[in-house]
Design a protein around this motif. Structure first.
Motif, PDB file in Angstrom:
ATOM      1  N   ALA A 117       0.831  -1.213   0.000  1.00  0.00           N
ATOM      2  CA  ALA A 117       0.000   0.000   0.000  1.00  0.00           C
ATOM      3  C   ALA A 117       0.861   1.256   0.000  1.00  0.00           C
ATOM      4  CB  ALA A 117      -0.945  -0.007   1.209  1.00  0.00           C
ATOM      5  N   ALA A 118       2.085   1.154   0.532  1.00  0.00           N
ATOM      6  CA  ALA A 118       3.005   2.297   0.552  1.00  0.00           C
ATOM      7  C   ALA A 118       3.818   2.398  -0.733  1.00  0.00           C
ATOM      8  CB  ALA A 118       3.940   2.174   1.754  1.00  0.00           C
ATOM      9  N   GLY A 119       3.597   1.477  -1.678  1.00  0.00           N
ATOM     10  CA  GLY A 119       4.253   1.558  -2.970  1.00  0.00           C
ATOM     11  C   GLY A 119       5.445   0.636  -3.170  1.00  0.00           C
ATOM     12  N   PHE A 120       5.764  -0.180  -2.170  1.00  0.00           N
ATOM     13  CA  PHE A 120       6.890  -1.102  -2.325  1.00  0.00           C
ATOM     14  C   PHE A 120       6.487  -2.343  -3.100  1.00  0.00           C
ATOM     15  CE2 PHE A 120       8.454   1.154   1.442  1.00  0.00           C
ATOM     16  CZ  PHE A 120       9.800   1.310   1.130  1.00  0.00           C
ATOM     17  N   PRO A 121       7.304  -2.755  -4.082  1.00  0.00           N
ATOM     18  CA  PRO A 121       7.106  -4.087  -4.653  1.00  0.00           C
ATOM     19  C   PRO A 121       7.637  -5.095  -3.622  1.00  0.00           C
ATOM     20  CG  PRO A 121       8.912  -2.945  -5.765  1.00  0.00           C
ATOM     21  CD  PRO A 121       8.355  -1.992  -4.749  1.00  0.00           C
ATOM     22  N   VAL A 122       6.921  -6.195  -3.456  1.00  0.00           N
ATOM     23  CA  VAL A 122       7.281  -7.156  -2.415  1.00  0.00           C
ATOM     24  C   VAL A 122       7.348  -8.562  -2.989  1.00  0.00           C
ATOM     25  CG1 VAL A 122       6.642  -8.143  -0.169  1.00  0.00           C
ATOM     26  CG2 VAL A 122       6.151  -5.731  -0.656  1.00  0.00           C
ATOM     27  N   LYS A 123       8.375  -9.290  -2.599  1.00  0.00           N
ATOM     28  CA  LYS A 123       8.509 -10.712  -2.911  1.00  0.00           C
ATOM     29  C   LYS A 123       8.495 -11.443  -1.577  1.00  0.00           C
ATOM     30  CE  LYS A 123      11.758 -14.185  -4.560  1.00  0.00           C
ATOM     31  NZ  LYS A 123      13.147 -14.441  -4.934  1.00  0.00           N
ATOM     32  N   VAL A 124       7.635 -12.441  -1.441  1.00  0.00           N
ATOM     33  CA  VAL A 124       7.547 -13.212  -0.207  1.00  0.00           C
ATOM     34  C   VAL A 124       8.242 -14.546  -0.400  1.00  0.00           C
ATOM     35  CG1 VAL A 124       5.981 -14.330   1.433  1.00  0.00           C
ATOM     36  CG2 VAL A 124       5.398 -12.088   0.479  1.00  0.00           C
ATOM     37  N   THR A 125       9.115 -14.881   0.536  1.00  0.00           N
ATOM     38  CA  THR A 125       9.795 -16.170   0.546  1.00  0.00           C
ATOM     39  C   THR A 125       9.426 -16.872   1.847  1.00  0.00           C
ATOM     40  OG1 THR A 125      11.621 -15.314  -0.774  1.00  0.00           O
ATOM     41  CG2 THR A 125      12.029 -17.335   0.468  1.00  0.00           C
ATOM     42  N   VAL A 126       8.805 -18.028   1.734  1.00  0.00           N
ATOM     43  CA  VAL A 126       8.386 -18.785   2.908  1.00  0.00           C
ATOM     44  C   VAL A 126       9.545 -19.675   3.349  1.00  0.00           C
ATOM     45  CG1 VAL A 126       6.726 -20.472   3.786  1.00  0.00           C
ATOM     46  CG2 VAL A 126       5.975 -18.696   2.185  1.00  0.00           C
ATOM     47  N   VAL A 127       9.875 -19.569   4.639  1.00  0.00           N
ATOM     48  CA  VAL A 127      10.948 -20.362   5.238  1.00  0.00           C
ATOM     49  C   VAL A 127      10.418 -20.988   6.528  1.00  0.00           C
ATOM     50  CG1 VAL A 127      12.826 -18.973   4.254  1.00  0.00           C
ATOM     51  CG2 VAL A 127      11.877 -18.347   6.471  1.00  0.00           C
ATOM     52  N   GLU A 128      11.057 -22.043   6.969  1.00  0.00           N
ATOM     53  CA  GLU A 128      10.643 -22.688   8.222  1.00  0.00           C
ATOM     54  C   GLU A 128      11.091 -21.903   9.440  1.00  0.00           C
ATOM     55  OE1 GLU A 128       8.484 -25.191   8.656  1.00  0.00           O
ATOM     56  OE2 GLU A 128       8.231 -25.022   6.482  1.00  0.00           O
ATOM     57  N   ASP A 129      12.188 -21.140   9.311  1.00  0.00           N
ATOM     58  CA  ASP A 129      12.760 -20.412  10.437  1.00  0.00           C
ATOM     59  C   ASP A 129      13.406 -19.137   9.897  1.00  0.00           C
ATOM     60  OD1 ASP A 129      13.955 -19.614  12.818  1.00  0.00           O
ATOM     61  OD2 ASP A 129      15.405 -21.252  12.858  1.00  0.00           O
ATOM     62  N   THR A 130      13.036 -18.002  10.470  1.00  0.00           N
ATOM     63  CA  THR A 130      13.599 -16.733  10.007  1.00  0.00           C
ATOM     64  C   THR A 130      14.930 -16.388  10.681  1.00  0.00           C
ATOM     65  OG1 THR A 130      12.312 -15.470  11.614  1.00  0.00           O
ATOM     66  CG2 THR A 130      11.343 -15.762   9.416  1.00  0.00           C
ATOM     67  N   ALA A 131      15.308 -17.098  11.739  1.00  0.00           N
ATOM     68  CA  ALA A 131      16.544 -16.782  12.471  1.00  0.00           C
ATOM     69  C   ALA A 131      17.788 -16.789  11.580  1.00  0.00           C
ATOM     70  CB  ALA A 131      16.718 -17.718  13.663  1.00  0.00           C
ATOM     71  N   PRO A 132      17.970 -17.768  10.685  1.00  0.00           N
ATOM     72  CA  PRO A 132      19.165 -17.723   9.828  1.00  0.00           C
ATOM     73  C   PRO A 132      19.203 -16.492   8.909  1.00  0.00           C
ATOM     74  CG  PRO A 132      18.218 -19.930   9.809  1.00  0.00           C
ATOM     75  CD  PRO A 132      17.244 -19.036  10.517  1.00  0.00           C
ATOM     76  N   VAL A 133      18.055 -16.054   8.443  1.00  0.00           N
ATOM     77  CA  VAL A 133      17.995 -14.854   7.589  1.00  0.00           C
ATOM     78  C   VAL A 133      18.379 -13.639   8.409  1.00  0.00           C
ATOM     79  CG1 VAL A 133      16.504 -13.391   6.174  1.00  0.00           C
ATOM     80  CG2 VAL A 133      16.204 -15.874   6.143  1.00  0.00           C
TER      81      VAL A 133
END
Length: 150
Positions: A48-64
């Motif tokens: 809504a703020a104008g950012f293009p977004v790519k979603v990547t589903v992972v089991e755990d966000t801690a490594p990212v």
């Protein structure tokens, strides 16, 4: 007829002038777990703020989070990456835009936890106070923005 043509040209020029601002926003890649709904709401806030977004589903966000220099103690339920910066948790899009405009030497921004009333965590009229933290490359923080209780 000339006045109408002039108005159409002016309207077209105004629209074209607005496009580079939207087109100029870099893509945010959001890493989230499959079961998180508030992450999806935050993604919609960014769009809504104008950012293009790519979603990547992972089991755990801690490594990212770790790969991008955000300490676990500053963690939340999702991690975004934009223009080399990490955006951890429910950071308002306006603060992401300000970060990108300022270009500080930093790992990124964090809203630790999941404060009620932050983008994606709307709960009716409830607005808990929270801070957006600027995280330096050593993991130290300073307040980037504050949102008081309303």
């Amino acid at each position: 007829m000339k006045r109408r043509s002039l108005l159409l040209i002016a309207a077209g020029a105004a629209s074209a002038a607005a496009l580079p601002a939207l087109a100029g926003l870099p893509q945010v890649e959001v890493f989230k777990t499959p079961q998180c709904g508030c992450c999806t709401d935050w993604v919609e806030h960014l769009k809504a703020a104008g950012f293009p977004v790519k979603v990547t589903v992972v089991e755990d966000t801690a490594p990212v989070r770790k790969r991008h220099g955000i300490p676990d103690k500053l963690g939340s339920c999702h991690t975004g990456v934009v223009a080399g910066y990490a955006v951890e948790g429910h950071v308002p899009a306006a603060d992401v835009k300000r970060l990108l405009a300022m270009k500080p030497v930093a790992a990124g921004l964090s809203v630790p936890g999941m404060p009620a009333g932050s983008p994606g965590m709307e709960m009716g009229g409830r607005q808990d106070p929270y801070q957006v933290l600027l995280v330096d490359k050593a993991g130290r923080t300073m307040v980037f923005a504050s949102y008081p209780r309303t």
